[in-house]
Design a protein around this motif. Structure first.
Motif, PDB file in Angstrom:
ATOM      1  N   GLN A 111       2.830   7.368  -6.625  1.00 50.00           N
ATOM      2  CA  GLN A 111       2.044   8.538  -7.040  1.00 50.00           C
ATOM      3  C   GLN A 111       2.870   9.809  -6.891  1.00 50.00           C
ATOM      4  OE1 GLN A 111      -1.473   8.380  -8.044  1.00 50.00           O
ATOM      5  NE2 GLN A 111      -0.812  10.346  -8.874  1.00 50.00           N
ATOM      6  N   GLU A 112       3.515   9.948  -5.746  1.00 48.43           N
ATOM      7  CA  GLU A 112       4.325  11.151  -5.512  1.00 48.43           C
ATOM      8  C   GLU A 112       5.493  11.218  -6.491  1.00 48.43           C
ATOM      9  OE1 GLU A 112       5.520  11.162  -1.461  1.00 48.43           O
ATOM     10  OE2 GLU A 112       3.472  11.336  -0.661  1.00 48.43           O
ATOM     11  N   ALA A 146       0.837  -1.212   0.000  1.00 48.50           N
ATOM     12  CA  ALA A 146       0.000   0.000   0.000  1.00 48.50           C
ATOM     13  C   ALA A 146       0.858   1.242   0.000  1.00 48.50           C
ATOM     14  CB  ALA A 146      -0.929  -0.032   1.210  1.00 48.50           C
ATOM     15  N   GLY A 147       1.958   1.168   0.747  1.00 47.57           N
ATOM     16  CA  GLY A 147       2.859   2.312   0.759  1.00 47.57           C
ATOM     17  C   GLY A 147       3.467   2.584  -0.598  1.00 47.57           C
ATOM     18  N   VAL A 173      -1.627   4.019 -10.614  1.00 50.00           N
ATOM     19  CA  VAL A 173      -1.470   5.436 -10.322  1.00 50.00           C
ATOM     20  C   VAL A 173      -1.435   6.209 -11.633  1.00 50.00           C
ATOM     21  CG1 VAL A 173      -0.287   5.064  -8.137  1.00 50.00           C
ATOM     22  CG2 VAL A 173       1.051   5.240 -10.223  1.00 50.00           C
ATOM     23  N   GLU A 174      -1.884   7.459 -11.596  1.00 49.99           N
ATOM     24  CA  GLU A 174      -1.940   8.287 -12.786  1.00 49.99           C
ATOM     25  C   GLU A 174      -1.452   9.693 -12.455  1.00 49.99           C
ATOM     26  OE1 GLU A 174      -5.592   7.328 -15.458  1.00 49.99           O
ATOM     27  OE2 GLU A 174      -6.287   7.096 -13.385  1.00 49.99           O
ATOM     28  N   ALA A 175      -0.955  10.375 -13.471  1.00 52.35           N
ATOM     29  CA  ALA A 175      -0.496  11.753 -13.290  1.00 52.35           C
ATOM     30  C   ALA A 175      -0.672  12.497 -14.604  1.00 52.35           C
ATOM     31  CB  ALA A 175       0.968  11.792 -12.854  1.00 52.35           C
ATOM     32  N   LEU A 207       7.230  13.720 -13.517  1.00 56.16           N
ATOM     33  CA  LEU A 207       6.553  14.184 -14.720  1.00 56.16           C
ATOM     34  C   LEU A 207       6.612  15.696 -14.834  1.00 56.16           C
ATOM     35  CD1 LEU A 207       4.887  13.574 -17.228  1.00 56.16           C
ATOM     36  CD2 LEU A 207       2.830  13.598 -15.803  1.00 56.16           C
ATOM     37  N   PHE A 208       6.389  16.395 -13.737  1.00 60.78           N
ATOM     38  CA  PHE A 208       6.457  17.854 -13.782  1.00 60.78           C
ATOM     39  C   PHE A 208       7.879  18.321 -14.097  1.00 60.78           C
ATOM     40  CE2 PHE A 208       7.200  22.023 -11.911  1.00 60.78           C
ATOM     41  CZ  PHE A 208       6.141  22.749 -12.428  1.00 60.78           C
ATOM     42  N   ARG A 209       8.872  17.699 -13.452  1.00 62.38           N
ATOM     43  CA  ARG A 209      10.263  18.106 -13.673  1.00 62.38           C
ATOM     44  C   ARG A 209      10.700  17.837 -15.115  1.00 62.38           C
ATOM     45  NH1 ARG A 209      14.596  14.842 -13.495  1.00 62.38           N
ATOM     46  NH2 ARG A 209      13.393  13.216 -12.413  1.00 62.38           N
TER      47      ARG A 209
END
Length: 469
Positions: free
Chosen positions: A12-13, A5-6, A42-44, A19-21
Motif C-alpha cells: 500500500q505504501e 500481512a506485512g 490494495v488500491e491507490a 503512483l504520486f511520484r
C-alpha cells in the motif's frame, strides 16, 4: 511467493508513493490503481478526474477501460463453451447466420476461435455509428461487418480486430437472449461483485467519473476532451464506452488467478476454459516471446494482459496467474501508458520475478534499406493511410495519415489531426523500426508477402494494411 500481512501494508505504501511520484513526473491528470497479491488487495488514487472541475480521483472512481472490455467478451463466450452452446472451431455463422464479410466464401470459414484470436482476416476498425439502442450490435454485424474487406484468409495471420469482437458480442446476445450489457451484468459483473460500472455517459453520471485529457497540438497544454465518449456506442463488445473502477476491473483479473472462480469462491468459468484463454495460440509478428491467447495478450512467459486506449485514455489489466498477482492501472491521459510501464514493471519484477520487456535496440544511423523499391508505396486500412518513400541519401520514411472515423474522433476530442512522418530503419529480415525524434524506437512493423513484381503486399504492425491498388 506468498504474501504476508506485512506485505499488504508495504505494498500500500509503495503503491501510493510510486503512483504520486510517477503520476506527477509523466503529467497524468489522474489515475486509479488496484493490485492483488495472494489474498491481499490494495488500491491507490492520484490527481483529478477533470482538470476543469478539479474533483479528486478516489479509488471508486470510474475510468473508461476501452479494449480491456474484450476480456469480458471472451469470458462470456467461454462460458457458452462451458455450457455446450458454442464450439470454438465451428463457423461463427452456425450461431449467427447473418454473419458475413465482403468475401462471402471467407465469411463461411471464419470460426469462433478465429474471432477470439484476431485471425478472422477482415477489416477490424469499423467505427461508423449505427444505433445507441439495444439493436446496436445487431446493426453493427448486419450493416458494417457485412461490408468489411477481407485482407487475409481466415486463420492465416494476426490482425487486431475490433469488429471480430463485435461479432462475438452479438453471438452472446443471441444465445443469451439478452443485450450485451444485460449479459455482462448478469453473467460476470454481478457474480464478481462489480457494482461500479457504466455502459454510457448517462450511466456514468451516477458515479465520480474521469474524463480523458488531450493536447490540441504537441506543444499545447492538456485539456479535457470535448466529449466523454469519443467512440460511438455501436460496438460495446470491443470496448467503445464501458467504464469501471480499478477495484471492479481487478475482480475480472482475479477470476483468472483462481482458474475461473470469483473471489467469493463461485465458479464462473470452467478451469479448462480459463486455461484455454491463457494458452499461447499464435506468436505475434516481430515481438520475441509474445503470443495471442483467447482475448488475452501474452507479452512474455507467465504474463497475460490487455490494454485499452482512445484519445486521452490509457488503461491496463495485467496478471501473473502462477504467482497470484494482478494489477489494474486506469488513467485519463495518453501518457498513462508511460505511467503503467514505470509503475508495474518494477512491481512485477520484485513480486513475481517477471523481468521487464527487453527494449528494441535502434539500428545505427548509417543503416540503409536494401532494394527499397520492394517496400515503397501506399498501404491503407479504413482508419489510416501509410506511405513508404525514400530520399536521395538512401534513407526510407514512413508517413501515416489518419482518415475516416479517426479524423472525426480527433475533432470530437479537440485534437488537431496531424500527419506523422518518421524515418524507418531495417531491423531484421523484413521487420523495421520507426524512429522517434529523440533517436529511440517508436514502434516496429513488418512487410508481408512479396508479389510476382517483387513488391510487398502488406504493411503490418498490430493490424494488417494492404497495399493500395
Amino acid at each position: 511467493m506468498t504474501a504476508s500481512a506485512g506485505t499488504a501494508r508495504d505494498l500500500q505504501e509503495r503503491l501510493e508513493t510510486d503512483l504520486f511520484r510517477l503520476g506527477s513526473a509523466v503529467g497524468v491528470p489522474g489515475a486509479s490503481v488496484a493490485l492483488a497479491f495472494g489474498p491481499h488487495v490494495v488500491e491507490a488514487a492520484f490527481g483529478v478526474v477533470n482538470t476543469r472541475t478539479r474533483v479528486p480521483v478516489t479509488t471508486d472512481c470510474l475510468f473508461q477501460i476501452q479494449s480491456i472490455t474484450k476480456i469480458f467478451t471472451a469470458t462470456l463466450v467461454l462460458q457458452l463453451v462451458d455450457e455446450g452452446l458454442v464450439q470454438l472451431d465451428r463457423p461463427a455463422r452456425d450461431y449467427l447466420p447473418e454473419f458475413r464479410t465482403a468475401d462471402a466464401s471467407a465469411g463461411e470459414q471464419i470460426t469462433v476461435r478465429h474471432l477470439l484470436t484476431h485471425t478472422g482476416g477482415f477489416e477490424g476498425d469499423l467505427w461508423q455509428p449505427t444505433t445507441s439502442g439495444p439493436d446496436a450490435l445487431d446493426r453493427f454485424v448486419r450493416d458494417l461487418v457485412a461490408q468489411a474487406s477481407q485482407h487475409s484468409r481466415p486463420g492465416q495471420r494476426f490482425s487486431y480486430c475490433n469488429s471480430g469482437f463485435g461479432t462475438l458480442g452479438r453471438i452472446v446476445e443471441v444465445l443469451r437472449d439478452a443485450t450485451y450489457e444485460q449479459a455482462l451484468r448478469r453473467h460476470l459483473a454481478e457474480p464478481l461483485g462489480i457494482t461500479e460500472l457504466a455502459f454510457s455517459a448517462d450511466q456514468a453520471l451516477a458515479f465520480r467519473t474521469a474524463i480523458g485529457h488531450v493536447r490540441a497540438t504537441a506543444s499545447a497544454p492538456l485539456r479535457p476532451t470535448r466529449e466523454w465518449a469519443l467512440m460511438p456506442p455501436s460496438n460495446p463488445a470491443a470496448g467503445n464506452q464501458l467504464a469501471l473502477s480499478a477495484g471492479g476491473l481487478l475482480e475480472l483479473g482475479r477470476l483468472f488467478l483462481s482458474g475461473g472462480r470469483a473471489s467469493n469462491g463461485t465458479r464462473l468459468l470452467g478451469e479448462a476454459s480459463a486455461a484455454l484463454m491463457l494458452h499461447p495460440w499464435l506468436r505475434h509478428r516481430g515481438v520475441a516471446d509474445s503470443h495471442q491467447g483467447l482475448g488475452w495478450r501474452l507479452p512474455r512467459p507467465g504474463v497475460a494482459e490487455h490494454g485499452g486506449g482512445a484519445p486521452g485514455v490509457a488503461t491496463m489489466l495485467r496478471i501473473v496467474p502462477e504467482q497470484g498477482l494482478a494489477a489494474v492501472v486506469l488513467t485519463n491521459a495518453d501518457a498513462g501508458g508511460q505511467l503503467t510501464q514505470q509503475l508495474l514493471d518494477p512491481l512485477f519484477a520484485d513480486l513475481a520475478g517477471i523481468a521487464p520487456p527487453v527494449a528494441v535496440t535502434a539500428p545505427a544511423v548509417a543503416a540503409r534499406v536494401g532494394h527499397p523499391d520492394r517496400f515503397l508505396g501506399r498501404y491503407s486500412t479504413r482508419q489510416f493511410r501509410f506511405e513508404v518513400t525514400s530520399d536521395d541519401e538512401g534513407r526510407c520514411w514512413l508517413t501515416r495519415e489518419a482518415r475516416n472515423e479517426t479524423v472525426t474522433m480527433d475533432r470530437r476530442a479537440g485534437i488537431a489531426t496531424m500527419v506523422d512522418r518518421r524515418e524507418i530503419r531495417p531491423l531484421e529480415h523484413d521487420t523495421f523500426v520507426a524512429m522517434s525524434e529523440d533517436g529511440g524506437v517508436a514502434g516496429t512493423f513488418t512487410f508481408l508477402e512479396q508479389g510476382d513484381d517483387g513488391r510487398f503486399r502488406f504493411l503490418a504492425n498490430d493490424r494488417v494494411a494492404p497495399r493500395d491498388a
